[in-house]
Scaffold this motif. Structure first.
Motif, PDB file in Angstrom:
ATOM      1  N   SER A   1      48.533 -20.077 -22.183  1.00 27.29           N
ATOM      2  CA  SER A   1      47.084 -19.860 -22.142  1.00 27.29           C
ATOM      3  C   SER A   1      46.434 -20.277 -20.819  1.00 27.29           C
ATOM      4  O   SER A   1      45.680 -19.477 -20.235  1.00 27.29           O
ATOM      5  N   PRO A   2      46.680 -21.493 -20.289  1.00 26.59           N
ATOM      6  CA  PRO A   2      46.030 -21.813 -19.003  1.00 26.59           C
ATOM      7  C   PRO A   2      46.544 -20.959 -17.854  1.00 26.59           C
ATOM      8  O   PRO A   2      45.778 -20.640 -16.930  1.00 26.59           O
ATOM      9  N   LEU A   3      47.828 -20.589 -17.919  1.00 23.47           N
ATOM     10  CA  LEU A   3      48.373 -19.736 -16.863  1.00 23.47           C
ATOM     11  C   LEU A   3      47.755 -18.349 -16.917  1.00 23.47           C
ATOM     12  O   LEU A   3      47.398 -17.774 -15.881  1.00 23.47           O
ATOM     13  N   TRP A   4      47.602 -17.816 -18.129  1.00 17.05           N
ATOM     14  CA  TRP A   4      46.997 -16.486 -18.288  1.00 17.05           C
ATOM     15  C   TRP A   4      45.528 -16.507 -17.869  1.00 17.05           C
ATOM     16  O   TRP A   4      45.054 -15.580 -17.201  1.00 17.05           O
ATOM     17  N   ILE A   5      44.828 -17.558 -18.245  1.00 18.67           N
ATOM     18  CA  ILE A   5      43.412 -17.673 -17.877  1.00 18.67           C
ATOM     19  C   ILE A   5      43.257 -17.790 -16.360  1.00 18.67           C
ATOM     20  O   ILE A   5      42.376 -17.163 -15.759  1.00 18.67           O
TER      21      ILE A   5
ATOM     22  N   THR B   1      38.297 -26.393 -12.082  1.00 14.88           N
ATOM     23  CA  THR B   1      38.410 -27.697 -12.734  1.00 14.88           C
ATOM     24  C   THR B   1      38.508 -27.568 -14.249  1.00 14.88           C
ATOM     25  O   THR B   1      39.199 -28.360 -14.895  1.00 14.88           O
ATOM     26  N   ASP B   2      37.830 -26.574 -14.814  1.00 16.13           N
ATOM     27  CA  ASP B   2      37.924 -26.339 -16.262  1.00 16.13           C
ATOM     28  C   ASP B   2      39.334 -25.932 -16.661  1.00 16.13           C
ATOM     29  O   ASP B   2      39.853 -26.367 -17.682  1.00 16.13           O
ATOM     30  N   ILE B   3      39.943 -25.090 -15.830  1.00 18.74           N
ATOM     31  CA  ILE B   3      41.314 -24.647 -16.122  1.00 18.74           C
ATOM     32  C   ILE B   3      42.289 -25.813 -15.986  1.00 18.74           C
ATOM     33  O   ILE B   3      43.230 -25.950 -16.765  1.00 18.74           O
TER      34      ILE B   3
END
Length: 219
Positions: free
Chosen positions: A203-207, A4-6
């Protein structure tokens, strides 16, 4: 780390990207012959305003890094003043760096300063929204293994990608292609913008891809 954070990070970053696109299309309804190249200085100011507004709005709504301590009104006012001073200092600092690296000293001063403003908008404003005017927190986030949340991870990536984009944008300037976007600082500002948008996407994809390997100190 929760998925959910991502997801919240992804939606937040998409809204920041949307603010960049709004800065391109909204002014054309109010200004004749508006374009990124022909009215570049206007677009720089508009882009900075839209992105700053989006960051402030998202910070107030999402509140990714809220302190549990209650502060007085005077403390909040002092914090806002310090944030503005940090932002202005960042603009002047980047302006000096650009001049040291070859930007015109006496000519195109406004163009150079607005480039510093928009790059500060992509880098300093998110730092101020997430971390506040706290240099120790900034140094912690941009040090190795210093992040404590997905938001700080994203901040790392978008800040670095914005600077890399601005740096890559300088390469076409001395070439003899005679294109309108080679005029200082258009290619650099476009590079910084592409770098900022790319960082928001990556960034969200990498995380998410590395979520099993990432650990945060507050988790």
């Amino acid at each position: 780390m929760k998925d959910t954070d991502i997801k919240r990070l992804l939606y937040t970053n998409l809204l920041c990207i949307f603010s960049v696109f709004l800065s391109i299309f909204i002014p054309s309804f109010f200004l004749d012959n508006f374009s990124i190249l022909e009215t570049h200085l206007v677009w720089l100011g508009t882009c900075s305003a839209f992105v700053t507004g989006a960051n402030l709005l998202l910070y107030l709504v999402v509140k990714p890094n809220v302190s549990s301590k209650r502060s007085s009104l005077s403390h909040k006012v002092a914090r806002v003043v310090r944030c503005w001073l940090y932002f202005l200092a960042s603009c002047f600092f980047l302006h000096i760096i650009f001049v040291l690296y070859g930007a015109p000293l006496m000519e195109l001063v406004l163009e150079t300063f607005l480039f510093a403003v928009v790059l500060s908008t992509f880098t300093t404003v998110p730092c101020l929204c997430l971390l506040g005017p706290n240099l120790k927190a900034w140094l912690r986030v941009f040090s190795r293994n210093g992040v404590t949340s997905v938001w700080e991870n994203s901040l790392q990536i978008t800040t670095v990608s914005s600077f890399i984009g601005a740096w890559l944008g300088a390469f076409p300037i001395p070439l003899d292609w005679e294109r309108p976007w080679q005029v200082w600082p258009i290619s650099c500002t476009l590079g910084a913008t592409f770098g900022y948008v790319a960082g928001l996407v990556i960034s969200p994809l990498w995380i998410y891809w590395n979520r099993k390997q990432l650990t945060y100190k507050n988790n």
